[in-house]
Scaffold this motif. Structure first.
Motif, PDB file in Angstrom:
ATOM      1  N   GLY A  57      13.647  13.443  -6.577  1.00  0.00           N
ATOM      2  CA  GLY A  57      12.696  13.477  -5.478  1.00  0.00           C
ATOM      3  C   GLY A  57      11.246  13.435  -5.884  1.00  0.00           C
ATOM      4  O   GLY A  57      10.367  13.285  -5.026  1.00  0.00           O
ATOM      5  N   ASP A  58      10.953  13.591  -7.186  1.00  0.00           N
ATOM      6  CA  ASP A  58       9.571  13.497  -7.643  1.00  0.00           C
ATOM      7  C   ASP A  58       9.106  12.043  -7.607  1.00  0.00           C
ATOM      8  O   ASP A  58       9.912  11.105  -7.668  1.00  0.00           O
ATOM      9  N   TRP A  59       7.782  11.870  -7.537  1.00  0.00           N
ATOM     10  CA  TRP A  59       7.224  10.516  -7.503  1.00  0.00           C
ATOM     11  C   TRP A  59       6.997   9.989  -8.909  1.00  0.00           C
ATOM     12  O   TRP A  59       6.643  10.741  -9.825  1.00  0.00           O
ATOM     13  N   GLY A  60       7.220   8.680  -9.055  1.00  0.00           N
ATOM     14  CA  GLY A  60       7.061   8.044 -10.353  1.00  0.00           C
ATOM     15  C   GLY A  60       5.679   7.456 -10.547  1.00  0.00           C
ATOM     16  O   GLY A  60       4.737   7.754  -9.806  1.00  0.00           O
ATOM     17  N   THR A  61       5.565   6.599 -11.526  1.00  0.00           N
ATOM     18  CA  THR A  61       4.281   6.020 -11.898  1.00  0.00           C
ATOM     19  C   THR A  61       3.928   4.829 -11.002  1.00  0.00           C
ATOM     20  O   THR A  61       4.803   4.079 -10.572  1.00  0.00           O
ATOM     21  N   PRO A  62       2.645   4.637 -10.698  1.00  0.00           N
ATOM     22  CA  PRO A  62       2.231   3.528  -9.821  1.00  0.00           C
ATOM     23  C   PRO A  62       2.031   2.224 -10.580  1.00  0.00           C
ATOM     24  O   PRO A  62       1.636   2.221 -11.748  1.00  0.00           O
ATOM     25  N   SER A  63       2.295   1.141  -9.889  1.00  0.00           N
ATOM     26  CA  SER A  63       2.008  -0.193 -10.403  1.00  0.00           C
ATOM     27  C   SER A  63       0.924  -0.815  -9.531  1.00  0.00           C
ATOM     28  O   SER A  63       0.983  -0.732  -8.297  1.00  0.00           O
ATOM     29  N   GLY A  64      -0.072  -1.434 -10.152  1.00  0.00           N
ATOM     30  CA  GLY A  64      -1.146  -2.066  -9.394  1.00  0.00           C
ATOM     31  C   GLY A  64      -0.702  -3.369  -8.753  1.00  0.00           C
ATOM     32  O   GLY A  64       0.161  -4.074  -9.265  1.00  0.00           O
ATOM     33  N   MET A  65      -1.307  -3.704  -7.620  1.00  0.00           N
ATOM     34  CA  MET A  65      -0.981  -4.964  -6.958  1.00  0.00           C
ATOM     35  C   MET A  65      -2.201  -5.492  -6.215  1.00  0.00           C
ATOM     36  O   MET A  65      -3.107  -4.746  -5.838  1.00  0.00           O
ATOM     37  N   LEU A  66      -2.224  -6.805  -6.034  1.00  0.00           N
ATOM     38  CA  LEU A  66      -3.227  -7.477  -5.218  1.00  0.00           C
ATOM     39  C   LEU A  66      -2.583  -7.913  -3.909  1.00  0.00           C
ATOM     40  O   LEU A  66      -1.378  -8.202  -3.870  1.00  0.00           O
ATOM     41  N   VAL A  67      -3.384  -7.967  -2.851  1.00  0.00           N
ATOM     42  CA  VAL A  67      -2.882  -8.369  -1.546  1.00  0.00           C
ATOM     43  C   VAL A  67      -3.676  -9.572  -1.065  1.00  0.00           C
ATOM     44  O   VAL A  67      -4.909  -9.576  -1.117  1.00  0.00           O
ATOM     45  N   GLU A  68      -2.963 -10.599  -0.616  1.00  0.00           N
ATOM     46  CA  GLU A  68      -3.608 -11.800  -0.080  1.00  0.00           C
ATOM     47  C   GLU A  68      -2.981 -12.138   1.259  1.00  0.00           C
ATOM     48  O   GLU A  68      -1.806 -11.871   1.502  1.00  0.00           O
ATOM     49  N   TYR A  69      -3.811 -12.733   2.148  1.00  0.00           N
ATOM     50  CA  TYR A  69      -3.301 -13.130   3.462  1.00  0.00           C
ATOM     51  C   TYR A  69      -4.143 -14.271   4.002  1.00  0.00           C
ATOM     52  O   TYR A  69      -5.373 -14.241   3.924  1.00  0.00           O
ATOM     53  N   VAL A  70      -3.485 -15.285   4.548  1.00  0.00           N
ATOM     54  CA  VAL A  70      -4.168 -16.353   5.268  1.00  0.00           C
ATOM     55  C   VAL A  70      -3.343 -16.674   6.501  1.00  0.00           C
ATOM     56  O   VAL A  70      -2.133 -16.873   6.417  1.00  0.00           O
ATOM     57  N   GLY A  71      -3.974 -16.708   7.670  1.00  0.00           N
ATOM     58  CA  GLY A  71      -3.248 -16.995   8.890  1.00  0.00           C
ATOM     59  C   GLY A  71      -4.073 -17.784   9.870  1.00  0.00           C
ATOM     60  O   GLY A  71      -5.295 -17.635   9.927  1.00  0.00           O
ATOM     61  N   LEU A  72      -3.423 -18.610  10.666  1.00  0.00           N
ATOM     62  CA  LEU A  72      -4.095 -19.376  11.707  1.00  0.00           C
ATOM     63  C   LEU A  72      -4.177 -18.525  12.963  1.00  0.00           C
ATOM     64  O   LEU A  72      -3.256 -18.482  13.768  1.00  0.00           O
ATOM     65  N   VAL A  73      -5.272 -17.786  13.101  1.00  0.00           N
ATOM     66  CA  VAL A  73      -5.435 -16.864  14.217  1.00  0.00           C
ATOM     67  C   VAL A  73      -6.794 -17.105  14.865  1.00  0.00           C
ATOM     68  O   VAL A  73      -7.799 -17.224  14.171  1.00  0.00           O
ATOM     69  N   LEU A  74      -6.836 -17.158  16.201  1.00  0.00           N
ATOM     70  CA  LEU A  74      -8.102 -17.373  16.908  1.00  0.00           C
ATOM     71  C   LEU A  74      -8.826 -16.037  17.055  1.00  0.00           C
ATOM     72  O   LEU A  74      -8.740 -15.367  18.084  1.00  0.00           O
ATOM     73  N   MET A  75      -9.528 -15.626  16.000  1.00  0.00           N
ATOM     74  CA  MET A  75     -10.234 -14.357  15.991  1.00  0.00           C
ATOM     75  C   MET A  75     -11.611 -14.530  15.372  1.00  0.00           C
ATOM     76  O   MET A  75     -11.836 -15.402  14.550  1.00  0.00           O
ATOM     77  N   VAL A  76     -12.524 -13.683  15.798  1.00  0.00           N
ATOM     78  CA  VAL A  76     -13.842 -13.631  15.192  1.00  0.00           C
ATOM     79  C   VAL A  76     -14.143 -12.175  14.893  1.00  0.00           C
ATOM     80  O   VAL A  76     -14.020 -11.323  15.760  1.00  0.00           O
ATOM     81  N   GLY A  77     -14.533 -11.884  13.674  1.00  0.00           N
ATOM     82  CA  GLY A  77     -14.853 -10.509  13.318  1.00  0.00           C
ATOM     83  C   GLY A  77     -14.432 -10.194  11.904  1.00  0.00           C
ATOM     84  O   GLY A  77     -14.029 -11.063  11.146  1.00  0.00           O
ATOM     85  N   MET A  78     -14.535  -8.924  11.558  1.00  0.00           N
ATOM     86  CA  MET A  78     -14.107  -8.479  10.247  1.00  0.00           C
ATOM     87  C   MET A  78     -13.558  -7.069  10.360  1.00  0.00           C
ATOM     88  O   MET A  78     -13.843  -6.345  11.309  1.00  0.00           O
TER      89      MET A  78
END
Length: 219
Positions: A57-78
């Protein structure tokens, strides 16, 4: 009067916290922050960590990761949003052992339940991964479908001082104890605190209350 009532409702803020029972039942966690902007075509980028549990039940070691996303969405903002993915099965944890995975492809995700109630919906019971998203900006919500996760192999090698370390070694918790950095303790403490295990690793010393991003400016 209607406008005043609408304005009052608009200024209200509801904070949903990840239920401790959901976290206690997890086989692993992926935690990341993403910056997202859109003008017709939305794009996002960010980084975070993924980790799994030991059998005790103890937590192990973390692995780093990058996240990417591209989508066709009609939005304006951040927007900037924080995400916790509760990996409820070993298969969901194993999906992150691949150098590149995508939500909606290799990994199916459902919005996680909030509050102290049990998961009674059969769809949620069957979902290998539950998501909790905390938005900080202009979007009404963040859609995770289409997000791609990439393993940060170089960063893992630097952090653990272990050239060529594999993602399997990290997520299978096979890293020798002398190569586990002391800074992992703060992550474990935060997770233990969220699970209601406040006495583990001195987690009770962590200050309770809303996170910094939960506060709003006052007049």
């Amino acid at each position: 009067q209607l406008n005043a009532e609408y304005a009052a409702r608009k200024s209200q803020k509801v904070l949903y916290l990840l239920p401790a029972p959901v976290l206690r039942g997890a086989k692993g966690e992926a935690i990341f922050t993403v910056f997202r902007s859109g003008l017709g075509i939305s794009g996002a980028g960010g980084s975070g960590i993924v980790m799994s549990r030991y059998e005790n039940g103890d937590w192990g070691t973390p692995s780093g990761m990058l996240v990417e996303y591209v989508g066709l969405v009609l939005m304006v903002g951040m927007d900037v949003y924080d995400v916790v993915l509760v990996l409820r099965t070993q298969e969901a944890v194993n999906a992150f052992k691949h150098p590149k995975i995508s939500i909606g492809g290799e990994l199916s995700v459902a919005a996680g339940p909030v509050g102290n109630g049990a998961i009674v919906d059969s769809g949620l019971e069957a979902s290998p991964c539950l998501s909790y998203v905390k938005s900080k900006g202009l979007y009404a919500g963040a859609q995770l479908d289409g997000s791609i996760f990439l393993t940060r192999s170089d960063e893992n090698a630097r952090y653990y001082n272990y050239p060529g370390i594999s993602i399997e070694t990290i997520l299978d918790n096979k890293l020798p104890k002398h190569q586990i950095p002391y800074t992992c303790k703060s992550v474990w403490q935060a997770l233990f605190m969220a699970e209601g295990r406040a006495d583990d690793l001195g987690s009770g010393a962590i200050r309770e209350g809303p996170a910094p991003g939960c506060y709003e400016a006052a007049d």
